[in-house]
Design a protein around this motif. Structure first.
Motif, PDB file in Angstrom:
ATOM      1  N   ARG A  40      34.855  40.333  42.240  1.00  0.00           N
ATOM      2  CA  ARG A  40      35.413  39.173  41.538  1.00  0.00           C
ATOM      3  C   ARG A  40      34.339  38.122  41.313  1.00  0.00           C
ATOM      4  NH1 ARG A  40      41.297  37.603  42.772  1.00  0.00           N
ATOM      5  NH2 ARG A  40      40.323  35.608  43.147  1.00  0.00           N
ATOM      6  N   ALA A  41      33.521  37.882  42.326  1.00  0.00           N
ATOM      7  CA  ALA A  41      32.443  36.895  42.197  1.00  0.00           C
ATOM      8  C   ALA A  41      31.434  37.331  41.135  1.00  0.00           C
ATOM      9  CB  ALA A  41      31.758  36.680  43.546  1.00  0.00           C
ATOM     10  N   ARG A  42      31.118  38.623  41.092  1.00  0.00           N
ATOM     11  CA  ARG A  42      30.173  39.128  40.082  1.00  0.00           C
ATOM     12  C   ARG A  42      30.741  39.004  38.677  1.00  0.00           C
ATOM     13  NH1 ARG A  42      28.813  44.915  42.274  1.00  0.00           N
ATOM     14  NH2 ARG A  42      27.876  45.142  40.217  1.00  0.00           N
ATOM     15  N   ILE A  43      32.027  39.303  38.512  1.00  0.00           N
ATOM     16  CA  ILE A  43      32.668  39.177  37.203  1.00  0.00           C
ATOM     17  C   ILE A  43      32.712  37.712  36.796  1.00  0.00           C
ATOM     18  CG2 ILE A  43      34.856  39.444  35.940  1.00  0.00           C
ATOM     19  CD1 ILE A  43      33.346  42.092  36.342  1.00  0.00           C
ATOM     20  N   LEU A  44      33.079  36.827  37.713  1.00  0.00           N
ATOM     21  CA  LEU A  44      33.122  35.398  37.391  1.00  0.00           C
ATOM     22  C   LEU A  44      31.738  34.883  37.035  1.00  0.00           C
ATOM     23  CD1 LEU A  44      34.664  32.796  37.060  1.00  0.00           C
ATOM     24  CD2 LEU A  44      34.355  32.385  39.508  1.00  0.00           C
ATOM     25  N   ALA A  45      30.722  35.294  37.775  1.00  0.00           N
ATOM     26  CA  ALA A  45      29.356  34.870  37.473  1.00  0.00           C
ATOM     27  C   ALA A  45      28.953  35.318  36.072  1.00  0.00           C
ATOM     28  CB  ALA A  45      28.384  35.424  38.514  1.00  0.00           C
ATOM     29  N   ALA A  46      29.301  36.547  35.722  1.00  0.00           N
ATOM     30  CA  ALA A  46      28.967  37.057  34.389  1.00  0.00           C
ATOM     31  C   ALA A  46      29.705  36.277  33.310  1.00  0.00           C
ATOM     32  CB  ALA A  46      29.300  38.544  34.299  1.00  0.00           C
ATOM     33  N   LEU A  47      30.983  35.988  33.536  1.00  0.00           N
ATOM     34  CA  LEU A  47      31.749  35.208  32.558  1.00  0.00           C
ATOM     35  C   LEU A  47      31.193  33.799  32.415  1.00  0.00           C
ATOM     36  CD1 LEU A  47      35.571  35.927  33.006  1.00  0.00           C
ATOM     37  CD2 LEU A  47      34.154  36.279  30.988  1.00  0.00           C
ATOM     38  N   ALA A  48      30.910  33.166  33.534  1.00  0.00           N
ATOM     39  CA  ALA A  48      30.379  31.799  33.490  1.00  0.00           C
ATOM     40  C   ALA A  48      29.032  31.763  32.778  1.00  0.00           C
ATOM     41  CB  ALA A  48      30.263  31.233  34.904  1.00  0.00           C
ATOM     42  N   ALA A  49      28.229  32.794  32.959  1.00  0.00           N
ATOM     43  CA  ALA A  49      26.907  32.843  32.331  1.00  0.00           C
ATOM     44  C   ALA A  49      26.999  32.950  30.807  1.00  0.00           C
ATOM     45  CB  ALA A  49      26.098  34.020  32.885  1.00  0.00           C
ATOM     46  N   THR A  50      28.101  33.492  30.303  1.00  0.00           N
ATOM     47  CA  THR A  50      28.241  33.629  28.854  1.00  0.00           C
ATOM     48  C   THR A  50      28.678  32.344  28.168  1.00  0.00           C
ATOM     49  OG1 THR A  50      30.568  34.321  28.941  1.00  0.00           O
ATOM     50  CG2 THR A  50      28.894  36.064  29.085  1.00  0.00           C
ATOM     51  N   GLY A  51      29.132  31.368  28.951  1.00  0.00           N
ATOM     52  CA  GLY A  51      29.570  30.092  28.379  1.00  0.00           C
ATOM     53  C   GLY A  51      30.723  30.294  27.405  1.00  0.00           C
ATOM     54  N   ASP A  52      30.698  29.545  26.304  1.00  0.00           N
ATOM     55  CA  ASP A  52      31.775  29.624  25.314  1.00  0.00           C
ATOM     56  C   ASP A  52      31.759  30.931  24.530  1.00  0.00           C
ATOM     57  OD1 ASP A  52      32.732  27.151  26.040  1.00  0.00           O
ATOM     58  OD2 ASP A  52      31.574  26.079  24.514  1.00  0.00           O
ATOM     59  N   ASN A  53      30.647  31.661  24.569  1.00  0.00           N
ATOM     60  CA  ASN A  53      30.568  32.949  23.888  1.00  0.00           C
ATOM     61  C   ASN A  53      31.522  33.958  24.509  1.00  0.00           C
ATOM     62  OD1 ASN A  53      29.416  34.704  21.894  1.00  0.00           O
ATOM     63  ND2 ASN A  53      28.258  35.691  23.534  1.00  0.00           N
ATOM     64  N   GLY A  54      31.725  33.873  25.839  1.00  0.00           N
ATOM     65  CA  GLY A  54      32.639  34.760  26.533  1.00  0.00           C
ATOM     66  C   GLY A  54      32.162  36.193  26.572  1.00  0.00           C
ATOM     67  N   ALA A  55      33.030  37.074  27.043  1.00  0.00           N
ATOM     68  CA  ALA A  55      32.699  38.496  27.155  1.00  0.00           C
ATOM     69  C   ALA A  55      33.973  39.323  27.124  1.00  0.00           C
ATOM     70  CB  ALA A  55      31.946  38.763  28.456  1.00  0.00           C
ATOM     71  N   THR A  56      33.854  40.513  26.576  1.00  0.00           N
ATOM     72  CA  THR A  56      34.941  41.485  26.631  1.00  0.00           C
ATOM     73  C   THR A  56      34.844  42.224  27.967  1.00  0.00           C
ATOM     74  OG1 THR A  56      33.639  43.268  25.664  1.00  0.00           O
ATOM     75  CG2 THR A  56      34.828  41.812  24.123  1.00  0.00           C
ATOM     76  N   ASP A  57      35.884  42.976  28.302  1.00  0.00           N
ATOM     77  CA  ASP A  57      35.821  43.773  29.531  1.00  0.00           C
ATOM     78  C   ASP A  57      34.655  44.761  29.482  1.00  0.00           C
ATOM     79  OD1 ASP A  57      38.020  42.489  30.652  1.00  0.00           O
ATOM     80  OD2 ASP A  57      39.441  44.006  29.963  1.00  0.00           O
ATOM     81  N   PHE A  58      34.419  45.343  28.313  1.00  0.00           N
ATOM     82  CA  PHE A  58      33.286  46.268  28.165  1.00  0.00           C
ATOM     83  C   PHE A  58      31.968  45.545  28.450  1.00  0.00           C
ATOM     84  CE2 PHE A  58      29.938  47.931  25.318  1.00  0.00           C
ATOM     85  CZ  PHE A  58      29.736  49.153  25.937  1.00  0.00           C
ATOM     86  N   SER A  97      36.940  49.520  18.671  1.00  0.00           N
ATOM     87  CA  SER A  97      38.256  48.901  18.871  1.00  0.00           C
ATOM     88  C   SER A  97      38.108  47.410  19.094  1.00  0.00           C
ATOM     89  CB  SER A  97      38.943  49.509  20.094  1.00  0.00           C
ATOM     90  OG  SER A  97      39.093  50.890  19.935  1.00  0.00           O
ATOM     91  N   PRO A  98      39.088  46.620  18.676  1.00  0.00           N
ATOM     92  CA  PRO A  98      39.045  45.185  18.957  1.00  0.00           C
ATOM     93  C   PRO A  98      39.349  44.933  20.437  1.00  0.00           C
ATOM     94  CG  PRO A  98      41.078  45.730  17.811  1.00  0.00           C
ATOM     95  CD  PRO A  98      40.244  46.990  17.863  1.00  0.00           C
ATOM     96  N   ALA A  99      38.664  43.970  21.018  1.00  0.00           N
ATOM     97  CA  ALA A  99      38.872  43.644  22.429  1.00  0.00           C
ATOM     98  C   ALA A  99      38.928  42.131  22.599  1.00  0.00           C
ATOM     99  CB  ALA A  99      37.739  44.220  23.279  1.00  0.00           C
ATOM    100  N   VAL A 100      39.748  41.693  23.513  1.00  0.00           N
ATOM    101  CA  VAL A 100      39.882  40.272  23.821  1.00  0.00           C
ATOM    102  C   VAL A 100      38.576  39.754  24.405  1.00  0.00           C
ATOM    103  CG1 VAL A 100      41.097  38.592  25.291  1.00  0.00           C
ATOM    104  CG2 VAL A 100      42.359  40.470  24.218  1.00  0.00           C
ATOM    105  N   VAL A 101      38.186  38.559  23.991  1.00  0.00           N
ATOM    106  CA  VAL A 101      37.021  37.877  24.558  1.00  0.00           C
ATOM    107  C   VAL A 101      37.542  36.911  25.621  1.00  0.00           C
ATOM    108  CG1 VAL A 101      35.081  36.336  24.104  1.00  0.00           C
ATOM    109  CG2 VAL A 101      35.715  38.092  22.432  1.00  0.00           C
ATOM    110  N   TRP A 102      37.030  37.048  26.821  1.00  0.00           N
ATOM    111  CA  TRP A 102      37.447  36.233  27.966  1.00  0.00           C
ATOM    112  C   TRP A 102      36.396  35.191  28.268  1.00  0.00           C
ATOM    113  CZ3 TRP A 102      42.294  37.354  29.290  1.00  0.00           C
ATOM    114  CH2 TRP A 102      42.793  38.603  28.930  1.00  0.00           C
ATOM    115  N   VAL A 103      36.813  34.024  28.756  1.00  0.00           N
ATOM    116  CA  VAL A 103      35.894  32.960  29.153  1.00  0.00           C
ATOM    117  C   VAL A 103      36.305  32.423  30.519  1.00  0.00           C
ATOM    118  CG1 VAL A 103      35.285  32.245  26.798  1.00  0.00           C
ATOM    119  CG2 VAL A 103      37.258  31.216  27.935  1.00  0.00           C
ATOM    120  N   ALA A 104      35.359  31.852  31.219  1.00  0.00           N
ATOM    121  CA  ALA A 104      35.656  31.182  32.487  1.00  0.00           C
ATOM    122  C   ALA A 104      36.337  29.853  32.177  1.00  0.00           C
ATOM    123  CB  ALA A 104      34.374  30.952  33.283  1.00  0.00           C
ATOM    124  N   THR A 105      37.328  29.514  32.962  1.00  0.00           N
ATOM    125  CA  THR A 105      37.988  28.221  32.826  1.00  0.00           C
ATOM    126  C   THR A 105      37.136  27.158  33.526  1.00  0.00           C
ATOM    127  OG1 THR A 105      39.214  28.523  34.880  1.00  0.00           O
ATOM    128  CG2 THR A 105      40.286  29.277  32.835  1.00  0.00           C
TER     129      THR A 105
END
Length: 115
Positions: A40-58, A97-105
Motif C-alpha cells: 500500500r505504501a509503495r502504491i501510494l508513493a507511486a501515485l503521489a509521485a505522479t501528481g495531477d497526472n495520476g496513474a492507471t493500475d497498469f 483498453s481504456p483505464a481509470v486514472v487514479w490520483v492521490a488525495t
C-alpha cells in the motif's frame, strides 16, 4: 473507523475478532497480512509521485513492480480509505483498453510525506 495507511486491509480472519475483545485479538488479526502495508505504501508513493497526472493500475504495476492484479487491489484499499481517488480521466492501457486514472488525495499526499 477509517484505517490508516499502514493498517492491513480487512481479511476474513481480521473480521473474525470480537469488536469488544482484547487488543491482543485485534493485533493477532491484523498480523495476518504483513506485506499489505508495504505494498500500500509503495502504491501510494507511486501515485503521489505522479501528481495531477495520476496513474492507471497498469502504470502503478509497472512503476512499483507489483503484479497488476495486486496493485489494483492495494489501490482499491487506498481509495476505500480516502488516500486515493479516481481523477475522472481515462488513458489507454497496453492492451488498448481504456483505464481509470487514479490520483492521490490530499490525505494521501500528507500520508506519503510522513513516510
Amino acid at each position: 473507523m477509517q484505517r490508516s495507511l499502514f493498517d492491513p486491509p480487512p481479511s476474513p480472519r481480521a473480521k473474525s475478532f470480537r469488536r469488544a475483545g482484547l487488543s491482543t485479538s485485534r493485533d493477532a488479526a491484523a498480523a495476518n497480512a504483513p506485506r499489505a502495508g508495504t505494498q500500500r505504501a509503495r502504491i501510494l508513493a507511486a501515485l503521489a509521485a505522479t501528481g495531477d497526472n495520476g496513474a492507471t493500475d497498469f502504470e502503478l504495476s509497472i512503476s512499483t513492480g507489483i503484479a497488476r492484479h495486486v496493485a489494483a487491489k492495494r489501490r482499491g484499499e487506498l481509495v476505500d480509505d480516502g488516500f486515493a481517488t479516481a481523477s475522472g480521466r481515462v488513458r489507454t492501457t497496453d492492451t488498448g483498453s481504456p483505464a481509470v486514472v487514479w490520483v492521490a488525495t490530499e490525505r494521501g499526499r500528507r500520508a506519503r510525506a510522513e513516510l
